[in-house]
Design a protein around this motif. Structure first.
Motif, PDB file in Angstrom:
ATOM      1  N   GLU B  25       0.835  -1.207   0.000  1.00  0.00           N
ATOM      2  CA  GLU B  25       0.000   0.000   0.000  1.00  0.00           C
ATOM      3  C   GLU B  25       0.872   1.260   0.000  1.00  0.00           C
ATOM      4  O   GLU B  25       0.596   2.220  -0.715  1.00  0.00           O
ATOM      5  CB  GLU B  25      -0.914  -0.001   1.229  1.00  0.00           C
ATOM      6  CG  GLU B  25      -2.011  -1.046   1.183  1.00  0.00           C
ATOM      7  CD  GLU B  25      -2.779  -1.148   2.498  1.00  0.00           C
ATOM      8  OE1 GLU B  25      -3.815  -1.827   2.509  1.00  0.00           O
ATOM      9  OE2 GLU B  25      -2.329  -0.559   3.508  1.00  0.00           O
ATOM     10  N   GLU B  26       1.930   1.223   0.818  1.00  0.00           N
ATOM     11  CA  GLU B  26       2.811   2.385   0.897  1.00  0.00           C
ATOM     12  C   GLU B  26       3.530   2.609  -0.438  1.00  0.00           C
ATOM     13  O   GLU B  26       3.717   3.750  -0.870  1.00  0.00           O
ATOM     14  CB  GLU B  26       3.845   2.175   2.021  1.00  0.00           C
ATOM     15  CG  GLU B  26       3.222   2.013   3.399  1.00  0.00           C
ATOM     16  CD  GLU B  26       3.385   3.252   4.269  1.00  0.00           C
ATOM     17  OE1 GLU B  26       3.894   4.252   3.755  1.00  0.00           O
ATOM     18  OE2 GLU B  26       2.991   3.187   5.444  1.00  0.00           O
ATOM     19  N   TRP B  29       1.174   4.095  -2.907  1.00  0.00           N
ATOM     20  CA  TRP B  29       0.993   5.516  -2.571  1.00  0.00           C
ATOM     21  C   TRP B  29       2.169   6.330  -3.099  1.00  0.00           C
ATOM     22  O   TRP B  29       1.992   7.386  -3.713  1.00  0.00           O
ATOM     23  CB  TRP B  29       0.856   5.676  -1.063  1.00  0.00           C
ATOM     24  CG  TRP B  29       0.767   7.092  -0.620  1.00  0.00           C
ATOM     25  CD1 TRP B  29       1.767   7.854  -0.088  1.00  0.00           C
ATOM     26  CD2 TRP B  29      -0.379   7.948  -0.676  1.00  0.00           C
ATOM     27  NE1 TRP B  29       1.307   9.121   0.183  1.00  0.00           N
ATOM     28  CE2 TRP B  29       0.001   9.207  -0.163  1.00  0.00           C
ATOM     29  CE3 TRP B  29      -1.689   7.761  -1.107  1.00  0.00           C
ATOM     30  CZ2 TRP B  29      -0.883  10.271  -0.073  1.00  0.00           C
ATOM     31  CZ3 TRP B  29      -2.574   8.830  -1.021  1.00  0.00           C
ATOM     32  CH2 TRP B  29      -2.175  10.059  -0.513  1.00  0.00           C
ATOM     33  N   ARG B  36      -0.963  12.498  -8.047  1.00  0.00           N
ATOM     34  CA  ARG B  36      -1.684  13.232  -7.005  1.00  0.00           C
ATOM     35  C   ARG B  36      -1.315  14.708  -7.029  1.00  0.00           C
ATOM     36  O   ARG B  36      -2.174  15.583  -6.879  1.00  0.00           O
ATOM     37  CB  ARG B  36      -1.379  12.645  -5.621  1.00  0.00           C
ATOM     38  CG  ARG B  36      -2.025  11.316  -5.331  1.00  0.00           C
ATOM     39  CD  ARG B  36      -1.975  10.989  -3.836  1.00  0.00           C
ATOM     40  NE  ARG B  36      -0.632  11.089  -3.292  1.00  0.00           N
ATOM     41  CZ  ARG B  36       0.295  10.135  -3.370  1.00  0.00           C
ATOM     42  NH1 ARG B  36      -0.001   8.998  -3.962  1.00  0.00           N
ATOM     43  NH2 ARG B  36       1.496  10.312  -2.852  1.00  0.00           N
ATOM     44  N   ASP B  40      -3.882  17.735  -7.686  1.00  0.00           N
ATOM     45  CA  ASP B  40      -4.022  18.839  -6.738  1.00  0.00           C
ATOM     46  C   ASP B  40      -3.794  20.179  -7.430  1.00  0.00           C
ATOM     47  O   ASP B  40      -4.521  21.155  -7.188  1.00  0.00           O
ATOM     48  CB  ASP B  40      -3.022  18.640  -5.598  1.00  0.00           C
ATOM     49  CG  ASP B  40      -3.162  19.696  -4.517  1.00  0.00           C
ATOM     50  OD1 ASP B  40      -4.269  19.819  -3.962  1.00  0.00           O
ATOM     51  OD2 ASP B  40      -2.181  20.404  -4.232  1.00  0.00           O
ATOM     52  N   GLN B  43      -6.771  20.976  -9.507  1.00  0.00           N
ATOM     53  CA  GLN B  43      -7.881  21.368  -8.642  1.00  0.00           C
ATOM     54  C   GLN B  43      -7.788  22.834  -8.274  1.00  0.00           C
ATOM     55  O   GLN B  43      -8.768  23.585  -8.372  1.00  0.00           O
ATOM     56  CB  GLN B  43      -7.847  20.505  -7.379  1.00  0.00           C
ATOM     57  CG  GLN B  43      -8.946  20.797  -6.383  1.00  0.00           C
ATOM     58  CD  GLN B  43      -8.785  19.942  -5.141  1.00  0.00           C
ATOM     59  OE1 GLN B  43      -7.692  19.768  -4.616  1.00  0.00           O
ATOM     60  NE2 GLN B  43      -9.877  19.388  -4.672  1.00  0.00           N
ATOM     61  N   ARG B  44      -6.603  23.275  -7.869  1.00  0.00           N
ATOM     62  CA  ARG B  44      -6.438  24.677  -7.469  1.00  0.00           C
ATOM     63  C   ARG B  44      -6.514  25.595  -8.691  1.00  0.00           C
ATOM     64  O   ARG B  44      -7.084  26.686  -8.624  1.00  0.00           O
ATOM     65  CB  ARG B  44      -5.119  24.847  -6.718  1.00  0.00           C
ATOM     66  CG  ARG B  44      -5.167  24.242  -5.326  1.00  0.00           C
ATOM     67  CD  ARG B  44      -3.942  24.572  -4.522  1.00  0.00           C
ATOM     68  NE  ARG B  44      -2.849  23.657  -4.825  1.00  0.00           N
ATOM     69  CZ  ARG B  44      -1.578  23.882  -4.524  1.00  0.00           C
ATOM     70  NH1 ARG B  44      -1.241  24.995  -3.934  1.00  0.00           N
ATOM     71  NH2 ARG B  44      -0.646  22.995  -4.799  1.00  0.00           N
ATOM     72  N   ASN B  46      -8.234  25.011 -11.476  1.00  0.00           N
ATOM     73  CA  ASN B  46      -9.630  25.090 -11.916  1.00  0.00           C
ATOM     74  C   ASN B  46     -10.447  26.027 -11.036  1.00  0.00           C
ATOM     75  O   ASN B  46     -11.349  26.724 -11.513  1.00  0.00           O
ATOM     76  CB  ASN B  46     -10.254  23.693 -11.916  1.00  0.00           C
ATOM     77  CG  ASN B  46      -9.655  22.801 -12.985  1.00  0.00           C
ATOM     78  OD1 ASN B  46      -8.950  23.272 -13.872  1.00  0.00           O
ATOM     79  ND2 ASN B  46      -9.923  21.508 -12.886  1.00  0.00           N
ATOM     80  N   SER B  47     -10.122  26.014  -9.747  1.00  0.00           N
ATOM     81  CA  SER B  47     -10.830  26.905  -8.837  1.00  0.00           C
ATOM     82  C   SER B  47     -10.543  28.362  -9.184  1.00  0.00           C
ATOM     83  O   SER B  47     -11.453  29.207  -9.207  1.00  0.00           O
ATOM     84  CB  SER B  47     -10.418  26.603  -7.394  1.00  0.00           C
ATOM     85  OG  SER B  47     -11.088  27.454  -6.510  1.00  0.00           O
ATOM     86  N   GLN B  51     -13.202  31.346 -10.839  1.00  0.00           N
ATOM     87  CA  GLN B  51     -13.466  32.644 -10.201  1.00  0.00           C
ATOM     88  C   GLN B  51     -13.494  33.799 -11.198  1.00  0.00           C
ATOM     89  O   GLN B  51     -13.949  34.899 -10.871  1.00  0.00           O
ATOM     90  CB  GLN B  51     -12.421  32.898  -9.109  1.00  0.00           C
ATOM     91  CG  GLN B  51     -12.584  31.968  -7.908  1.00  0.00           C
ATOM     92  CD  GLN B  51     -11.426  32.051  -6.927  1.00  0.00           C
ATOM     93  OE1 GLN B  51     -10.691  33.032  -6.894  1.00  0.00           O
ATOM     94  NE2 GLN B  51     -11.253  31.017  -6.129  1.00  0.00           N
TER      95      GLN B  51
END
Lengths: 201, 97
Positions: B25-26, B29, B36, B40, B43-44, B46-47, B51
């Motif tokens: 699992e590690e 990850w 990831r 991330d 995500q930022r 697109n935000s 706006q």
């Protein structure tokens, strides 16, 4: 029998919890723990039909590895296997100390009939003063008729210095009783913090 | 270093099988770190784009500065190949609307 206007209703709280209030079942404090589990039937833990709803409260969960995620899974065999099928959704709202904001549905962490873990937060920080707190409700886990719904509100210090809130809801898609819940991190340990389990009827 | 799990408050050392599972699992990850980081970043990004979306409606003329800003946001994921590069990204300054 009680009356309210023309309504009459009759209910009886069980003898185990006559007041209908939250009852603390067990508090577990992590210490460099790979996982924290609550398993019905030993060491004072009940996760059965004693209560109709269970509430897990997370207090200052502090983690070993930066930018990792608290997550949970359920078991129907007393904790031998944590692989309950789940379907759920994930929303976030976040704000930096500088005022930048995010409000998003986060499909990345959705589950669709998955036996994998349900993510409860996104990229928590591991600085000395960084932690996460929140709560998770699990409804009627012992039902052999219905799926088991869960709702989570977890807020944490994000690794990128955000105040970061997560709203998660879903269900364990099984008609077997869920009798154990396990929490762990996507990587590393839960170094500190307490998870308390309450029951209510 | 051996790992320990807390079961109902009792500390129990992981079995060899559990250790192997956790190692896997590690590793998974760790292997997903770049994906990831990019997720991330998007995500930022697109935000920030959302706006200023209202300024790009058909009944509004986008200023040159705002047009450049929004294009910079759209291009911000280009050419990134490592987690370090992703983490070093600096978002452009938002111009006056």
């Amino acid at each position: 029998m009680s009356t309210y206007g023309n309504l009459k209703y009759d209910f009886t709280f069980p003898a185990s919890n006559p007041s209908g209030s939250l009852v603390l079942i067990k508090s577990i404090t992590a210490s460099a723990s790979a996982s924290v589990s609550f398993v019905n039937g030993s060491n004072g833990v009940v996760l059965d039909d004693t209560y109709k709803a269970y509430k897990f409260v997370f207090k200052n969960i502090h983690i070993s590895n930066d930018s990792t995620r608290l997550q949970f899974n359920g078991s129907t065999d007393g904790g031998s296997n944590y692989n309950v099928t789940k379907t759920g959704t994930f929303f976030i709202s976040a704000q930096t100390e500088g005022g930048s904001t995010i409000f998003q549905y986060q499909g990345t962490y959705d589950l669709a009939q998955s036996t994998g873990v349900q993510v409860l937060c996104q990229d928590q920080g591991n600085g000395n003063d960084e932690s996460g707190s929140g709560e998770m409700w699990l409804y009627n886990p012992s039902s052999t008729t219905y799926v088991k719904h869960y709702t989570v509100l977890y807020h944490h210090y994000h690794a990128a210095n955000y105040a970061w809130s997560n709203l998660i809801a879903g269900y364990c898609n099984t008609t077997s009783a869920v009798d154990a819940i396990q929490f762990n991190m996507s990587s590393g340990n839960i170094d500190d913090g307490t998870i308390s389990l309450y029951g209510i009827n | 270093m051996p790992r320990y799990k807390l079961v109902n408050g009792i500390s129990i050392q992981l079995t060899a099988e559990e250790e192997a599972l956790r190692d896997a699992e590690e590793q998974a990850w760790a292997d997903g770190a770049f994906d990831r980081a990019m997720a991330d970043l998007r995500q930022r990004r697109n935000s920030l784009l959302s706006q200023t979306d209202y300024l790009a409606l058909s009944d509004n003329t986008l200023s040159s500065d705002m047009s450049t800003y929004r294009q910079s946001l759209r291009d911000i994921t280009s050419g990134l190949t490592t987690v370090e590069e992703v983490n070093a990204v600096v978002f452009p300054e938002k111009p006056e609307a």
